[in-house]
Design a protein around this motif. Structure first.
Motif, PDB file in Angstrom:
ATOM      1  N   LEU A 142       0.974  -1.314   0.034  1.00  0.00           N
ATOM      2  CA  LEU A 142      -0.056  -0.145   0.016  1.00  0.00           C
ATOM      3  C   LEU A 142       0.876   1.385   0.026  1.00  0.00           C
ATOM      4  N   GLN A 143       0.262   2.392  -0.442  1.00  0.00           N
ATOM      5  CA  GLN A 143       1.083   3.502  -0.421  1.00  0.00           C
ATOM      6  C   GLN A 143       0.071   4.545   0.075  1.00  0.00           C
ATOM      7  N   PHE A 144       0.695   5.624   0.792  1.00  0.00           N
ATOM      8  CA  PHE A 144      -0.206   6.678   1.323  1.00  0.00           C
ATOM      9  C   PHE A 144       0.805   7.938   1.491  1.00  0.00           C
ATOM     10  N   THR A 145       0.286   9.158   1.344  1.00  0.00           N
ATOM     11  CA  THR A 145       0.743  10.493   1.887  1.00  0.00           C
ATOM     12  C   THR A 145      -0.143  10.919   3.055  1.00  0.00           C
ATOM     13  N   THR A 146       0.472  11.677   4.022  1.00  0.00           N
ATOM     14  CA  THR A 146      -0.006  11.785   5.394  1.00  0.00           C
ATOM     15  C   THR A 146       0.650  13.233   5.770  1.00  0.00           C
ATOM     16  N   ALA A 147       0.104  13.811   6.786  1.00  0.00           N
ATOM     17  CA  ALA A 147       0.510  14.943   7.506  1.00  0.00           C
ATOM     18  C   ALA A 147      -0.044  15.149   8.969  1.00  0.00           C
ATOM     19  N   LEU A 148       0.617  15.641   9.713  1.00  0.00           N
ATOM     20  CA  LEU A 148      -0.005  16.240  10.917  1.00  0.00           C
ATOM     21  C   LEU A 148      -0.200  17.688  10.923  1.00  0.00           C
ATOM     22  N   HIS A 149      -1.483  18.025  10.694  1.00  0.00           N
ATOM     23  CA  HIS A 149      -1.906  19.357  10.259  1.00  0.00           C
ATOM     24  C   HIS A 149      -2.076  20.370  11.346  1.00  0.00           C
ATOM     25  N   THR A 150      -0.724  20.718  12.062  1.00  0.00           N
ATOM     26  CA  THR A 150      -0.771  21.493  13.384  1.00  0.00           C
ATOM     27  C   THR A 150      -0.908  22.944  13.244  1.00  0.00           C
ATOM     28  N   TYR A 151      -2.129  23.252  13.861  1.00  0.00           N
ATOM     29  CA  TYR A 151      -2.660  24.844  13.736  1.00  0.00           C
ATOM     30  C   TYR A 151      -1.840  25.329  15.022  1.00  0.00           C
ATOM     31  N   LEU A 152      -0.891  25.998  14.890  1.00  0.00           N
ATOM     32  CA  LEU A 152      -0.506  27.004  15.994  1.00  0.00           C
ATOM     33  C   LEU A 152      -1.277  28.279  16.453  1.00  0.00           C
TER      34      LEU A 152
END
Length: 280
Positions: A142-152
């Motif tokens: 499997l393949q994926f893209t990802t992020a921790l979409h941190t709002y400061l």
């Protein structure tokens, strides 16, 4: 407002008074208050806490697709599904929670893979560690893209700078073009750059310093190659139903991400990425 009375909310309190709040909806970190310090994350007062809806602010988990760069719903499905609490514990110096999301009939209908995600959040003193792990439980790669979409959270975007981006190549999602970051400081706000949406490649473990007057937050990452810097600016913010019109001036997203090169996992393999924030 944060639905703190809900049974789907997980509160972490470290022995030194540092706190973090998570929602099982979306595996979503809502709040981070370092010891003897105010709130460091932005959470929109217009966020919807409803099934199938993403919470605006905090730290959404983007998985298995970042933004609209693929056939899945924007930012994937992890941020809109219910997670389960695996464990919550308080140690001598810290507090830790582990949440889990597994594949289901609903996820396999749009992304035909067996997987297990674990989100670990650790808070202590002036630091916050967010760790995302993925295991391939299926019989195919499997393949994926990802992020921790941190709002400061920021007090005045005009006073904010981000150091550590000089020399990096980035993709400008607004202009749909690549460019090189030549200056060491990225200035935002009305005196700098509005409508900001950039993917910086090759950040890897290079620390980023977010500074606003006397406040400084150092952000480091492991397992994530890229970083996203995002602010909608006034015009785009006005079009977001779950953001107040001036919300753009109170936040800046600095996101640990893997976008340029998707993560590929063979059956039985796993991946781990971490974003750490330290208030100086």
């Amino acid at each position: 407002m944060t639905p703190t009375a809900s049974p789907d909310i997980v509160e972490l309190v470290a022995p030194d008074g540092a706190t973090a709040t998570l929602a099982l909806h979306g595996g979503h970190l809502l709040s981070w208050r370092p010891a003897n310090s105010p709130e460091q994350l932005y959470l929109s007062p217009r966020s919807e806490y409803a099934s199938g809806k993403a919470i605006r602010g905090g730290v959404p988990v983007c998985f298995p697709q970042f933004a609209e760069r693929g056939p899945l719903p924007k930012h994937g499905f992890a941020r809109t599904l219910p997670w389960e609490l695996v464990s919550r514990e308080v140690g001598k110096e810290d507090a830790l929670a582990v949440l889990r999301l597994r594949d289901s009939d609903a996820t396999r209908a749009i992304w035909p893979h067996a997987f297990e995600l674990e989100l670990s959040v650790r808070v202590a003193g002036k630091t916050l560690d967010i760790e995302l792990a993925c295991e391939n439980n299926g019989e195919a790669a499997l393949q994926f893209t990802t992020a921790l979409h941190t709002y400061l959270r920021v007090a005045d975007l005009d006073d904010v700078s981000v150091e550590g981006l000089a020399g990096l190549r980035y993709f400008d999602s607004i202009k749909q073009a690549e460019a090189l970051q030549r200056m060491d400081l990225l200035l935002t706000g009305e005196k700098g750059v509005l409508d900001l949406d950039r993917i910086y490649f090759g950040v890897k473990e290079k620390p980023l310093l977010v500074a606003e007057n006397r406040r400084q937050v150092v952000i480091t990452q492991q397992g994530f190659d890229d970083a996203v810097i995002w602010n909608p600016g006034p015009e785009r913010c006005a079009k977001l139903a779950d953001m107040p019109p001036q919300g753009w001036s109170e936040m800046l997203c600095v996101e640990a991400a893997n976008i340029g090169r998707p993560i590929e996992l063979q059956p039985g393999d796993s991946w781990v990425g971490r974003q750490s924030l330290a208030l100086l």
